[in-house]
Design a protein around this motif. Structure first.
Motif, PDB file in Angstrom:
ATOM      1  N   ASP A  65       0.812  -1.221   0.000  1.00 50.86           N
ATOM      2  CA  ASP A  65       0.000   0.000   0.000  1.00 50.86           C
ATOM      3  C   ASP A  65       0.846   1.273   0.000  1.00 50.86           C
ATOM      4  O   ASP A  65       0.360   2.337  -0.373  1.00 50.86           O
ATOM      5  CB  ASP A  65      -0.945   0.025   1.217  1.00 50.86           C
ATOM      6  N   ILE A  66       2.112   1.174   0.402  1.00 49.44           N
ATOM      7  CA  ILE A  66       2.955   2.373   0.382  1.00 49.44           C
ATOM      8  C   ILE A  66       3.314   2.774  -1.057  1.00 49.44           C
ATOM      9  O   ILE A  66       3.807   3.882  -1.287  1.00 49.44           O
ATOM     10  CB  ILE A  66       4.250   2.197   1.218  1.00 49.44           C
ATOM     11  N   PHE A  67       3.043   1.879  -2.020  1.00 48.11           N
ATOM     12  CA  PHE A  67       3.304   2.188  -3.426  1.00 48.11           C
ATOM     13  C   PHE A  67       2.022   2.396  -4.229  1.00 48.11           C
ATOM     14  O   PHE A  67       2.078   2.767  -5.390  1.00 48.11           O
ATOM     15  CB  PHE A  67       4.113   1.062  -4.080  1.00 48.11           C
ATOM     16  N   TYR A  77       8.114  14.621   6.961  1.00 50.16           N
ATOM     17  CA  TYR A  77       7.356  14.258   5.769  1.00 50.16           C
ATOM     18  C   TYR A  77       6.827  12.810   5.766  1.00 50.16           C
ATOM     19  O   TYR A  77       5.635  12.602   5.504  1.00 50.16           O
ATOM     20  CB  TYR A  77       8.177  14.527   4.515  1.00 50.16           C
ATOM     21  N   PRO A  78       7.632  11.792   6.039  1.00 49.05           N
ATOM     22  CA  PRO A  78       7.075  10.429   5.956  1.00 49.05           C
ATOM     23  C   PRO A  78       5.978  10.158   6.971  1.00 49.05           C
ATOM     24  O   PRO A  78       5.063   9.378   6.705  1.00 49.05           O
ATOM     25  CB  PRO A  78       8.292   9.523   6.184  1.00 49.05           C
ATOM     26  N   ASN A  79       6.059  10.818   8.130  1.00 44.38           N
ATOM     27  CA  ASN A  79       5.038  10.604   9.152  1.00 44.38           C
ATOM     28  C   ASN A  79       3.777  11.418   8.912  1.00 44.38           C
ATOM     29  O   ASN A  79       2.738  11.153   9.512  1.00 44.38           O
ATOM     30  CB  ASN A  79       5.619  10.907  10.537  1.00 44.38           C
ATOM     31  N   PRO A 106      -0.920   7.458   5.576  1.00 49.53           N
ATOM     32  CA  PRO A 106      -2.008   7.252   6.541  1.00 49.53           C
ATOM     33  C   PRO A 106      -1.608   6.297   7.661  1.00 49.53           C
ATOM     34  O   PRO A 106      -0.577   5.614   7.572  1.00 49.53           O
ATOM     35  CB  PRO A 106      -3.123   6.655   5.669  1.00 49.53           C
ATOM     36  N   THR A 107      -2.439   6.228   8.681  1.00 49.34           N
ATOM     37  CA  THR A 107      -2.133   5.466   9.890  1.00 49.34           C
ATOM     38  C   THR A 107      -1.803   4.006   9.601  1.00 49.34           C
ATOM     39  O   THR A 107      -0.865   3.449  10.182  1.00 49.34           O
ATOM     40  CB  THR A 107      -3.319   5.531  10.876  1.00 49.34           C
ATOM     41  N   HIS A 108      -2.533   3.377   8.674  1.00 45.26           N
ATOM     42  CA  HIS A 108      -2.361   1.928   8.504  1.00 45.26           C
ATOM     43  C   HIS A 108      -1.036   1.551   7.843  1.00 45.26           C
ATOM     44  O   HIS A 108      -0.625   0.392   7.894  1.00 45.26           O
ATOM     45  CB  HIS A 108      -3.542   1.326   7.723  1.00 45.26           C
ATOM     46  N   VAL A 109      -0.319   2.533   7.233  1.00 47.43           N
ATOM     47  CA  VAL A 109       1.001   2.230   6.661  1.00 47.43           C
ATOM     48  C   VAL A 109       2.052   3.269   7.056  1.00 47.43           C
ATOM     49  O   VAL A 109       3.118   3.332   6.453  1.00 47.43           O
ATOM     50  CB  VAL A 109       0.952   2.112   5.114  1.00 47.43           C
ATOM     51  N   ARG A 110       1.772   4.073   8.068  1.00 47.50           N
ATOM     52  CA  ARG A 110       2.724   5.118   8.469  1.00 47.50           C
ATOM     53  C   ARG A 110       4.046   4.499   8.909  1.00 47.50           C
ATOM     54  O   ARG A 110       5.130   4.937   8.490  1.00 47.50           O
ATOM     55  CB  ARG A 110       2.116   5.970   9.582  1.00 47.50           C
ATOM     56  N   GLY A 111       3.986   3.503   9.760  1.00 45.94           N
ATOM     57  CA  GLY A 111       5.205   2.834  10.217  1.00 45.94           C
ATOM     58  C   GLY A 111       5.889   2.082   9.093  1.00 45.94           C
ATOM     59  O   GLY A 111       7.122   2.080   8.982  1.00 45.94           O
ATOM     60  N   THR A 112       5.101   1.423   8.247  1.00 45.66           N
ATOM     61  CA  THR A 112       5.655   0.665   7.122  1.00 45.66           C
ATOM     62  C   THR A 112       6.449   1.572   6.196  1.00 45.66           C
ATOM     63  O   THR A 112       7.572   1.245   5.793  1.00 45.66           O
ATOM     64  CB  THR A 112       4.522  -0.017   6.329  1.00 45.66           C
ATOM     65  N   ALA A 113       5.874   2.723   5.853  1.00 44.46           N
ATOM     66  CA  ALA A 113       6.540   3.660   4.947  1.00 44.46           C
ATOM     67  C   ALA A 113       7.816   4.220   5.571  1.00 44.46           C
ATOM     68  O   ALA A 113       8.873   4.244   4.927  1.00 44.46           O
ATOM     69  CB  ALA A 113       5.585   4.795   4.578  1.00 44.46           C
ATOM     70  N   MET A 114       7.737   4.665   6.829  1.00 41.92           N
ATOM     71  CA  MET A 114       8.912   5.217   7.496  1.00 41.92           C
ATOM     72  C   MET A 114      10.011   4.163   7.613  1.00 41.92           C
ATOM     73  O   MET A 114      11.194   4.449   7.405  1.00 41.92           O
ATOM     74  CB  MET A 114       8.527   5.733   8.890  1.00 41.92           C
TER      75      MET A 114
END
Length: 458
Positions: free
Chosen positions: A238-240, A363-365, A369-377
């Motif tokens: 989802d981050i992509f 920026y990354p945070n 959105p919440t459901h992939v915030r940690g995944t993206a960072m």
């Protein structure tokens, strides 16, 4: 009757500073663990018969682990929760830190440093997500950006501890490596009392728990948000998807372009001053010390300006000014310029460079959105750690083969490329809610569709 406010509208208070303390522990410990190995290795090499390859493996193991930990840990943070991962992470770090004291083979240290790197890489996305999700919107940028300062404090602290432990004898390196257990255990105990993120709870269908935490902390007249939290199952891909891929590209590229020259110059700054002609045994180290102090001091005005003038200008123009400073340094190398002139240029570079150092946390945070915030960072952290390690490895090779002038021109060019990327891609997120910032990609897509319809009908 008290007016109902959202969690993001609550004024900055004691609780926010407490969360900042929990989160800044991540960057402090990262700087400490990466710094202490430099001092310990110098002593270890007389204890163990270590080849250059083994020395390199020990030095690189933590960064390699951070790549793995960022990707895996960030995803797990979105799956199992911020608090759970925060505690698990610190527990792993504590055990690995203590075990370093008992090693009897360098390869054992490589394994333990890799494990520490995995835990450190996982801690970044947890800290950023938690800080973002509890912050008031008017202070979120400063709180997130401020986390970066504690990396430098941790790094400097490790050198001080190493210096004071040197007189303990041949086993001093063991105490140095195990010393990271002290801040880790302090942070582990502190984090046991922290709450779970209400946004994460709401995203996972646990609204009652989320609202109970918000009201317990901020009072009965405070709600989590006026915008209902979407319940979306976490998927790494989802981050992509849905336009978020461009934010992965933007943050990953500008962060890498900032880190590669920064780590290279920061690691070899005494050698750079020596090549400018200041190798008298003192000036190169005096210059290095001043540069490192400025790195920290340069962040303070940036934290004010990021909320006052916005995210875009405080990223774009520091990239530009840093690149110009390095171009001028490259052009003047070999011209026997005064020490003060060279030092001022490095101070300008250091001040503006560190001003942009707040944005990899902001920026990354905000953009995911919440459901992939940690995944993206986590993913972006992992990628940038590989970039920084490659840059640190290549810097002395380029310096030795092509000279100081070309090396500084290359660093300046990387910053100028960061300026161009930021100029065309950096969004403005000042004073927006997290729901608004993480929907910017959708607004852009909608606007593009509307423009396309107007053109067809026009």
């Amino acid at each position: 009757m008290n007016k109902v406010r959202t969690m993001e509208e609550v004024p900055l208070g004691r609780f926010h500073y407490k969360i900042f303390t929990y989160a800044s522990g991540s960057t402090f410990i990262d700087g400490y663990i990466i710094g202490i190995i430099s001092v310990a290795l110098a002593v270890m090499q007389s204890y163990f018969d270590m080849s250059l390859t083994m020395v390199g493996l020990v030095g690189m193991a933590t960064l390699a682990g951070m790549f793995v930990g960022g990707i895996i840990g960030g995803y797990l943070t979105d799956i199992v929760g911020r608090k759970s991962m925060f505690i698990i992470d610190m527990l792993i770090m504590a055990i690995a830190s203590i075990l370093q004291f008992f090693i009897n083979d360098p390869m054992q240290l490589v394994i333990l440093r890799f494990i520490l790197g995995v835990a450190l890489g996982a801690d970044y996305p947890i800290a950023g997500a938690l800080m973002a999700e509890f912050s008031p919107r008017k202070n979120r940028g400063a709180l997130l950006g401020g986390l970066n300062a504690f990396w430098y404090i941790g790094y400097a602290s490790s050198y001080l501890v190493g210096y004071f432990l040197l007189p303990t004898g041949d086993a001093s390196w063991r105490w140095m490596l195990a010393s990271s257990a002290v801040p880790v255990l302090i942070m582990l105990i502190a984090r046991l009392n922290m709450p779970e993120s209400p946004r994460w709870l709401a995203n996972n269908g646990r609204e009652k728990e989320a609202n109970a935490i918000v009201q317990k902390i901020f009072g009965k007249n405070v709600v989590m948000s006026n915008e209902p939290e979407a319940k979306v199952k976490t998927s790494f891909l989802d981050i992509f998807r849905n336009g978020y891929g461009k934010w992965v590209f933007f943050v990953g590229v500008f962060w890498s372009l900032e880190l590669i020259p920064t780590f290279g110059i920061g690691t070899y700054i005494p050698e750079i001053f020596a090549q400018f002609g200041f190798a008298d045994g003192r000036k190169e180290y005096l210059g290095s010390a001043i540069i490192n102090v400025v790195y920290l001091a340069g962040l303070l005005p940036a934290l004010y300006l990021v909320e006052k003038v916005g995210r875009r200008p405080t990223l774009i123009w520091p990239f530009f000014v840093s690149s110009i400073a390095l171009f001028v340094l490259g052009a003047t190398s070999g011209l026997n310029m005064p020490f003060a002139f060279i030092l001022v240029l490095f101070i300008i570079y250091g001040t503006f460079n560190n001003a942009m150092g707040a944005h990899p946390w902001i920026y990354p945070n905000e953009l995911f959105p919440t459901h992939v915030r940690g995944t993206a960072m986590g993913f972006i952290t992992g990628v940038t750690r590989i970039a920084s390690s490659v840059g640190t490895f290549l810097f002395p090779i380029i310096l030795a083969n092509y000279g100081l002038s070309i090396t500084l021109y290359i660093c300046g060019a990387l910053f100028f490329l960061g300026f161009l990327i930021s100029l065309f891609m950096a969004p403005e997120t000042k004073n927006m809610s997290l729901t608004e910032t993480s929907s910017l990609n959708k607004r852009t897509t909608t606007q593009q569709k509307e423009s396309s319809v107007i053109r067809k009908n026009g």
